[in-house]
Design a protein around this motif. Structure first.
Motif, PDB file in Angstrom:
ATOM      1  N   TRP A 145     -14.319 -34.885  13.971  1.00 42.40           N
ATOM      2  CA  TRP A 145     -14.718 -33.663  14.655  1.00 42.40           C
ATOM      3  C   TRP A 145     -14.215 -32.424  13.916  1.00 42.40           C
ATOM      4  O   TRP A 145     -14.815 -31.353  14.016  1.00 42.40           O
ATOM      5  CB  TRP A 145     -14.229 -33.672  16.101  1.00 42.40           C
ATOM      6  N   GLU A 146     -13.111 -32.576  13.181  1.00 41.24           N
ATOM      7  CA  GLU A 146     -12.596 -31.453  12.396  1.00 41.24           C
ATOM      8  C   GLU A 146     -13.641 -30.987  11.379  1.00 41.24           C
ATOM      9  O   GLU A 146     -13.846 -29.790  11.182  1.00 41.24           O
ATOM     10  CB  GLU A 146     -11.301 -31.843  11.659  1.00 41.24           C
ATOM     11  N   LEU A 147     -14.296 -31.939  10.736  1.00 49.44           N
ATOM     12  CA  LEU A 147     -15.334 -31.592   9.754  1.00 49.44           C
ATOM     13  C   LEU A 147     -16.534 -30.947  10.425  1.00 49.44           C
ATOM     14  O   LEU A 147     -17.102 -29.974   9.912  1.00 49.44           O
ATOM     15  CB  LEU A 147     -15.766 -32.835   8.974  1.00 49.44           C
ATOM     16  N   ALA A 148     -16.932 -31.476  11.568  1.00 45.66           N
ATOM     17  CA  ALA A 148     -18.069 -30.900  12.292  1.00 45.66           C
ATOM     18  C   ALA A 148     -17.759 -29.472  12.729  1.00 45.66           C
ATOM     19  O   ALA A 148     -18.597 -28.570  12.574  1.00 45.66           O
ATOM     20  CB  ALA A 148     -18.406 -31.769  13.503  1.00 45.66           C
ATOM     21  N   PHE A 149     -16.548 -29.246  13.238  1.00 38.67           N
ATOM     22  CA  PHE A 149     -16.168 -27.905  13.668  1.00 38.67           C
ATOM     23  C   PHE A 149     -16.158 -26.941  12.479  1.00 38.67           C
ATOM     24  O   PHE A 149     -16.634 -25.818  12.586  1.00 38.67           O
ATOM     25  CB  PHE A 149     -14.798 -27.912  14.358  1.00 38.67           C
ATOM     26  N   THR A 150     -15.626 -27.391  11.362  1.00 36.83           N
ATOM     27  CA  THR A 150     -15.599 -26.555  10.165  1.00 36.83           C
ATOM     28  C   THR A 150     -17.015 -26.179   9.731  1.00 36.83           C
ATOM     29  O   THR A 150     -17.271 -25.029   9.364  1.00 36.83           O
ATOM     30  CB  THR A 150     -14.842 -27.265   9.027  1.00 36.83           C
TER      31      THR A 150
END
Length: 136
Positions: A49-54
């Protein structure tokens, strides 16, 4: 006390950014909100989810190059991300357990300023004091 400090940091951010002339002020803030989107990447507390948020905040920051509204939305999204990290126990600064909470308080202060157009606070204060002197 932590809430007051976080609000003051947000106000300081707004005041310092008010010294930057437009349109550079908007562009600098778009870059800042884009960087905020990647702030949690090294911790990885929320997995992929960190990548998606970024990715989402990168798009919002890109749109923010021409829109204060998008910059404000970006800071509000980051506020929600701060809350998720605060609740999961993965702070933005690993050595400061309350850092995500502080960021969660600071970011809406900045977002409010952005959503109202990111106008120079210092210019507004100068104009107000100049009017007061001329009428006083």
């Amino acid at each position: 006390m932590a809430v007051l400090v976080a609000v003051l940091i947000g106000v300081l951010y707004v005041c310092l950014n008010s010294l930057i002339p437009e349109p550079q002020r908007r562009r600098v803030n778009a870059v800042m909100v884009g960087g905020a989107g990647a702030a949690y990447l090294s911790g990885g507390g929320l997995g992929a989810w960190e990548l998606a948020f970024t990715a989402v905040l990168t798009y919002v920051a890109y749109r923010g190059l021409e829109s204060w509204t998008f910059i404000g939305i970006g800071w509000l999204l980051h506020t929600a991300w701060d809350l998720a990290h605060h609740l999961s126990g993965d702070p933005i600064l690993p050595f400061a357990s309350g850092s995500s909470f502080g960021c969660m308080i600071c970011d809406p202060v900045i977002a409010l300023w952005c959503l109202t157009g990111g106008h120079s606070v210092t210019d507004a204060l100068r104009a107000r004091f100049a009017r007061a002197r001329s009428t006083g």
